[in-house]
Design an enzyme around this catalytic site. Structure first.
Site, PDB file in Angstrom:
ATOM      1  N   ASP A 381     -29.525   1.750 -59.788  1.00 64.34           N
ATOM      2  CA  ASP A 381     -29.270   3.172 -59.985  1.00 64.34           C
ATOM      3  C   ASP A 381     -27.787   3.425 -59.726  1.00 64.34           C
ATOM      4  O   ASP A 381     -27.097   2.580 -59.156  1.00 64.34           O
ATOM      5  CB  ASP A 381     -30.138   3.976 -59.008  1.00 64.34           C
ATOM      6  N   LYS A 549     -32.365  25.026 -63.578  1.00 63.42           N
ATOM      7  CA  LYS A 549     -31.210  24.112 -63.726  1.00 63.42           C
ATOM      8  C   LYS A 549     -31.741  22.718 -64.016  1.00 63.42           C
ATOM      9  O   LYS A 549     -32.874  22.375 -63.672  1.00 63.42           O
ATOM     10  CB  LYS A 549     -30.346  24.102 -62.462  1.00 63.42           C
ATOM     11  N   THR A 653     -29.531   4.942 -65.036  1.00 63.51           N
ATOM     12  CA  THR A 653     -29.264   6.205 -64.352  1.00 63.51           C
ATOM     13  C   THR A 653     -29.821   7.383 -65.143  1.00 63.51           C
ATOM     14  O   THR A 653     -30.005   7.305 -66.356  1.00 63.51           O
ATOM     15  CB  THR A 653     -27.745   6.387 -64.135  1.00 63.51           C
ATOM     16  N   GLY A 654     -30.082   8.459 -64.458  1.00 64.40           N
ATOM     17  CA  GLY A 654     -30.539   9.678 -65.104  1.00 64.40           C
ATOM     18  C   GLY A 654     -29.412  10.533 -65.632  1.00 64.40           C
ATOM     19  O   GLY A 654     -29.645  11.581 -66.240  1.00 64.40           O
ATOM     20  N   ASP A 655     -28.158  10.109 -65.426  1.00 69.47           N
ATOM     21  CA  ASP A 655     -27.009  10.901 -65.833  1.00 69.47           C
ATOM     22  C   ASP A 655     -26.781  10.857 -67.345  1.00 69.47           C
ATOM     23  O   ASP A 655     -27.352  10.041 -68.071  1.00 69.47           O
ATOM     24  CB  ASP A 655     -25.747  10.404 -65.128  1.00 69.47           C
ATOM     25  N   ARG A 713     -29.861   8.726 -68.953  1.00 68.74           N
ATOM     26  CA  ARG A 713     -31.042   9.590 -69.043  1.00 68.74           C
ATOM     27  C   ARG A 713     -32.319   8.767 -68.849  1.00 68.74           C
ATOM     28  O   ARG A 713     -33.307   8.922 -69.544  1.00 68.74           O
ATOM     29  CB  ARG A 713     -31.087  10.307 -70.384  1.00 68.74           C
ATOM     30  N   LYS A 719     -37.367   2.008 -66.884  1.00 70.34           N
ATOM     31  CA  LYS A 719     -37.037   0.943 -65.933  1.00 70.34           C
ATOM     32  C   LYS A 719     -38.063  -0.188 -66.016  1.00 70.34           C
ATOM     33  O   LYS A 719     -37.701  -1.376 -65.989  1.00 70.34           O
ATOM     34  CB  LYS A 719     -36.975   1.507 -64.512  1.00 70.34           C
TER      35      LYS A 719
END
Length: 1100
Positions: A381, A549, A653-655, A713, A719
């Protein structure tokens, strides 16, 4: 008299120290008052310590812990010890009192050393178990801190969130959509929704106490806060454990017929299986780690060989009923028994786990120690692992107003420090995207006061409402300490600090008697929808407002309008406007900022949990916020070292992809500068999104030339698919995780790595190791330790087996030395054999197990677990060293007895000393000293498989004295060798011991033979190592296309199409494909490891 039962008289639902009523029958304030605790500041640290002493640790009573009696029994009741006991019985049975006494001494010494070392190892592992226990978020002295669950005490304020394991029985103070899984306690399969305001009758059953969160239950949804009232055995689960405690059954249950009866053959089958379990446990072949079981099987195989050798000795002497022949046969068999093998392995692993703790790694499962050395890919992560996890809101963009920026601050939680700047430009319009350039260079105005910025600024006001209220973090100024504190998720803390800069602190807006805002419903963040939302009602208004958000794409999907003019008039969110928003998001992301979107609306519909989809539809877009999480200073070097070690690093990563790529470039996961014509294609191969990756079938993923280095994302199922894709390519994968949804991928990975600080208890429970500092660099520490342990196991196994071969060859070939009665004259006496087994094997092997990592341990590719420790190199070394030692020992006996002596003249020279046997006794002493010294010197030589003993540190400037520092560095090994070296003189020259016990005599001129042969031994080993270095260097050049290349330089070859000696990228893909399907993949992998090892050695 038994130990008093502390639970005697304890009532279900009561505290460790009884309250006036059970906690579920009292209001929260009453419970606080009776416990003497504070609902805001929590306990003082000193008070918590006092209560810990008073009430004990928060743990179930699992018995006496480390049990010395059981350890002692294990030392006696095992297969290796049984062989020694049988040897002792045979010795005493034929009245060989001296040999029998020596075996008895070996048994006692083995038991004492084994007990001491295993007791120490058990204590170490016991302490590690406590370190790897779950942690809890506790409020003490007004600050939220993380403490081990066993240190939680009655009166502690606890904060719970999704994925946490409830640490103790807790009286809830406030809940928000809070549900727990109590199946462990009540058997209820569905989660239980909790309430905080109700009270219940004292006799209410545990399943109906809705204001209590029970110890060991798991939080499945929402969050809550409460006070601990019962810990340890006084919890509800503790009382059940006390009632049900019984010994574990070791008897197999027979299969029953549908009517519950047991047929005779099923009962017999159950007893047979139970007996098999007992024998397997006794022999060690069905307990411990895979490596421990393999080595136990090796020991059993060697025992079979030992029996064959004993028969050979008897056959060579015509099975005569001679006392000395029988004893020699027994001793020859014992020479093949690795009595210390399993003990040394246990000590090595225990020492390795202890050393890992010092390097911020806690090993939960010993299997992970073996697996770490074989890791080929690490899937990590980003937030908090590769980065610092200290989010700071740097920029906010509001469509109708422009960009708001925050200046530098060294106190990320203090909203009063850091200048505020405003620019009418959008992020995509900035003349520079570099955050280090001063604001005035970017066309921004001078720093402004927040009051001026808020004046007549409706859009900013709406933006701040979302930032402050759609937020679970708390930012406050401590009442007892100077400075600002924060509790909550780092991302939300950063956003809350930003809102607080404009006096929009959530705490001040929602708490107190005259709170301006009242929370109606909360929809927590979900990795599936990638949003969190809340519904609030403003004081004096009937309207409900929804604030949301989350990820920009997901929030935009839910928005239908936008305030572009800043006057409150809403316009349709057209495609062009969406493209503009996404362009500005890309501009912020390209700076390495994590970008979130804010939206809100007036809500006039239902507010239940099942209505979330309706609440999060028809929103008004309010703006973007950019958060900066700087990379850890050590991450770049750690990634570089991973590449050098042949380990691929993947960021999942979720970014946003732009944010992920920017950080990946900064820390070296992808090349920082892609200057080739194919740079765009390379970048698309290296970086992708979860949506793109998940659209591919397994076959399509397998057809990809390479797997992506960055997946943005990322969702939990992504994963798992990544791990499975790596497995299909025969890769050995490690995966990091911290959330509940990460547990499937942690379990699927070969090594699951949980975060110790930010990780949920569910993730920790699914993991193999835990990082106490959540730092990516610590993963590399774990890999290094795993490789070191693997190396050291190879070292002491090679030392042991090479010595076994040397003894076996010396003893069996030595049967050819016969006296006038045609009976063999033994080159080593039985007691000498036993001395070599214990002194020159057991103690140095323990020392080799404690060796430090080789200088180039992270300059080689991963180990091949398919082949295990028995590589071609080890097996060849074992034969070469063993035969070389045997040849020199036999030659030393022959030289003294035949070249410089008159041969074997006496009779019964195996039994007693006489003048006619003096030559034999001298030859035997020479052979014994040679064997002992060679074994001791071999231990030093095996500190490195290939490097010269005199040049083990390649970068050292101490050309002639480095070897002295090397042997002194491992003090246990040094003193083990010195003890074996010095003790030789005592047993050679002390009367009675030499003639009657060891069956040899003092020597004089024979020392010259020993010294010359010691030099030859060193020379032979050094020549063999030199030959290996030349061989592997030549093969490396051949396989490397004539170029010597570091492993780190080949990391991106697959993406750039570079292949040493093979320029066509398509050919490389073809070769990789064929290699993957080859039936000799394991051998190829081993050769590649050796070649790369030699590449690294030459480079260094």
């Amino acid at each position: 008299m038994g130990k008093p039962n502390p639970l005697e008289g304890h009532v279900s639902g009561q505290s460790n120290k009884p309250l006036s009523k059970p906690a579920h029958s009292l209001s929260f304030d009453e419970v606080l008052k009776e416990l003497g605790a504070s609902g805001i500041e929590g306990l003082k640290a000193s008070e918590a310590e006092t209560r810990l002493q008073e009430f004990g640790k928060n743990e179930l009573d699992n018995g006496p812990g480390v049990n010395p009696t059981k350890i002692l029994i294990r030392q006696v009741a095992n297969a290796m010890m049984l062989v020694l006991i049988l040897a002792m019985a045979v010795s005493f049975g034929i009245q060989s009192w001296i040999e029998g006494g020596v075996v008895a001494a070996i048994i006692i010494l083995n038991i004492v050393i084994g007990f001491m070392q295993e007791y120490s190892a058990e204590k170490t592992m016991d302490s590690l178990r406590s370190l790897s226990s779950p942690t809890s978020q506790v409020v003490r002295d007004g600050n939220q801190i993380t403490v081990p669950t066993i240190q939680v005490v009655p009166g502690d304020m606890i904060e719970l969130k999704t994925g946490d394991t409830v640490p103790a029985d807790i009286r809830l103070m406030e809940v928000m959509n809070f549900e727990t899984d109590e199946a462990l306690l009540t058997g209820e399969s569905l989660p239980v929704t909790k309430e905080s305001d109700q009270t219940f009758e004292p006799d209410t059953g545990p399943g109906d106490r809705l204001n209590i969160a029970f110890s060991s239950s798991t939080v499945t949804k929402g969050r809550a806060k409460g006070v601990v009232f019962a810990t340890g055995m006084f919890t509800e689960i503790g009382t059940i454990a006390a009632a049900l405690r019984s010994q574990n059954k070791r008897v197999r249950e027979p299969k029953r017929t549908p009517d519950g009866k047991v047929k005779p053959h099923r009962q017999a089958q159950a007893w047979a299986l139970t007996g098999g379990d007992f024998i397997g446990h006794f022999l060690g072949v069905n307990v411990g780690t895979p490596l421990q079981r393999k080595l136990s099987q090796l020991a059993i195989g060697l025992f079979g060989i030992a029996v064959v050798f004993a028969i050979i000795v008897l056959a060579a002497n015509r099975f005569v009923n001679d006392q000395e022949v029988i004893i020699y046969a027994v001793a020859t068999g014992l020479s093949m028994i690795p009595a210390s093998l399993i003990v040394v392995l246990t000590i090595t692993m225990a020492a390795g786990t202890k050393r890992m703790v010092e390097r911020n790694v806690i090993v939960r499962k010993l299997n992970a120690l073996e697996a770490l050395g074989a890791v080929t890919d690490i899937c990590s992560d980003k937030t908090g692992t590769l980065t610092q996890g200290k989010m700071v809101a740097k920029k906010a963009w509001i469509p109708s107003k422009g960009t708001y920026s925050v200046g530098e601050s060294n106190q990320p939680h203090n909203p009063t420090i850091g200048e505020l700047y405003h620019s009418e430009d959008a992020p995509g319009d900035d003349v520079s995207l570099d955050m280090d350039i001063p604001p005035e260079v970017k066309g921004q105005d001078d720093a402004q006061d927040y009051k001026d910025l808020l004046q007549d600024n409706g859009p900013l006001e709406e933006f701040l409402k979302v930032a402050s209220l759609a937020n679970l973090a708390t930012v406050y100024k401590s009442t007892e300490h100077e400075g600002w504190s924060a509790r909550g998720d780092p991302t939300e803390v950063a956003i809350q600090v930003f809102a607080s800069r404009f006096d929009w602190n959530r705490k001040s807006k929602t708490e107190g008697d005259n709170a301006a805002w009242k929370l109606i419903t909360e929809y927590p963040f979900s990795s599936d929808v990638k949003k969190m939302s809340v519904i609030f009602q403003q004081k004096g208004s009937e309207k409900l407002l929804a604030f949301s958000k989350g990820a920009v794409e997901r929030v935009l999907e839910a928005c239908i309008n936008i305030d572009l003019q800043g006057n409150g008039e809403l316009e349709e969110l057209t495609k062009d406007v969406q493209e503009d928003i996404l362009g500005n998001m890309e501009a912020l992301a390209s700076e390495g900022l994590r970008v979130l979107a804010f939206a809100s609306k007036t809500h006039d519909g239902p507010t239940g949990q099942e209505d979330r989809n309706e609440v999060e539809k028809g929103l008004t877009f309010r703006g973007l916020i950019g958060l900066f999480d700087p990379p850890r200073p050590e991450s770049k070097d750690a990634v570089k070292r991973c590449h050098r070690a042949g380990i691929g690093v993947h960021m999942l990563t979720g970014d946003h992809p732009g944010t992920a790529l920017a950080i990946a470039k900064q820390i070296g996961i992808v090349p920082e500068k892609l200057q080739t014509e194919a740079s765009k294609q390379m970048e698309s191969a290296m970086v992708t999104t979860a949506s793109q990756f998940d659209k591919l079938t397994d076959d399509q993923i397998d057809e990809l030339p390479v797997l992506p280095l960055v997946i943005a994302r990322c969702a939990p199922q992504t994963k798992v698919r990544m791990i499975e894709a790596l497995h299909r390519r025969d890769m050995f994968a490690a995966m990091t995780g911290d959330g509940v949804n990460d547990s499937p991928s942690l379990k699927r990975a070969d090594v699951g790595i949980a975060m110790g600080q930010a990780g949920s208890d569910v993730a920790k429970d699914a993991s193999d190791i835990i990082l106490t500092d959540d730092n990516f660099a610590s993963i590399l520490n774990a890999v290094e330790e795993g490789r070191r342990i693997f190396d050291n196991i190879q070292k002491f196994v090679l030392h042991l087996l090479a010595q076994n071969i040397a003894q076996a060859c010396t003893l069996l070939i030595g049967l050819a030395f016969k006296d006038a009665n045609a009976l063999s004259v033994f080159p080593l006496s039985p007691v000498e054999i036993m001395w070599v087994i214990m002194i020159t094997s057991g103690l140095p092997d323990m020392g080799l197990g404690l060796e430090v990592a080789a200088a180039d341990i992270l300059e080689r590719p991963p180990q091949n677990l398919k082949r295990g420790i028995f590589t071609n190199e080890l097996l060849t070394d074992m034969l070469v060293y063993g035969l070389w030692m045997a040849a020199l020992c036999l030659s030393s006996f022959s030289l003294v007895a035949y070249r410089f002596g008159n041969g074997i003249e006496g009779l019964n020279c195996n039994d007693a000393y006489s003048d006619s046997c003096d030559t034999v006794f001298r030859a035997r002493a020479t052979c014994f000293v040679s064997m002992t010294w060679f074994s001791l010197f071999l231990a030093w030589e095996l500190m490195n498989f290939r490097r010269s003993f005199f040049r083990m540190q390649p970068k050292s400037k101490k050309y002639f004295t480095q070897w002295m520092h090397d042997v002194w560095r491992n003090k246990f090994l040094f003193w083990s060798v010195m003890f074996g070296f010095v003790s030789i003189f005592l047993i050679l020259y002390v009367p009675v011991i030499n003639h009657d016990v060891f069956k040899h005599t003092g020597i004089t001129w024979e020392w010259a033979i020993i010294i010359i042969e010691a030099i030859l031994f060193f020379g032979g080993v050094e020549a063999w190592k030199w030959g290996k270095r030349v061989f592997y260097r030549q093969r490396a050049k051949k396989l490397g296309g004539g170029r010597m290349r570091r492993l780190s330089s080949t990391v991106f070859d697959d993406y750039m199409g570079i292949v040493p000696g093979q320029p066509d990228p398509a050919a490389r893909r073809s070769s990789r494909s064929s290699a993957a399907s080859s039936t000799v993949a394991a051998e190829n992998s081993e050769e590649e490891r050796q070649v790369a090892h030699e590449k690294a050695a030459q480079t260094v």
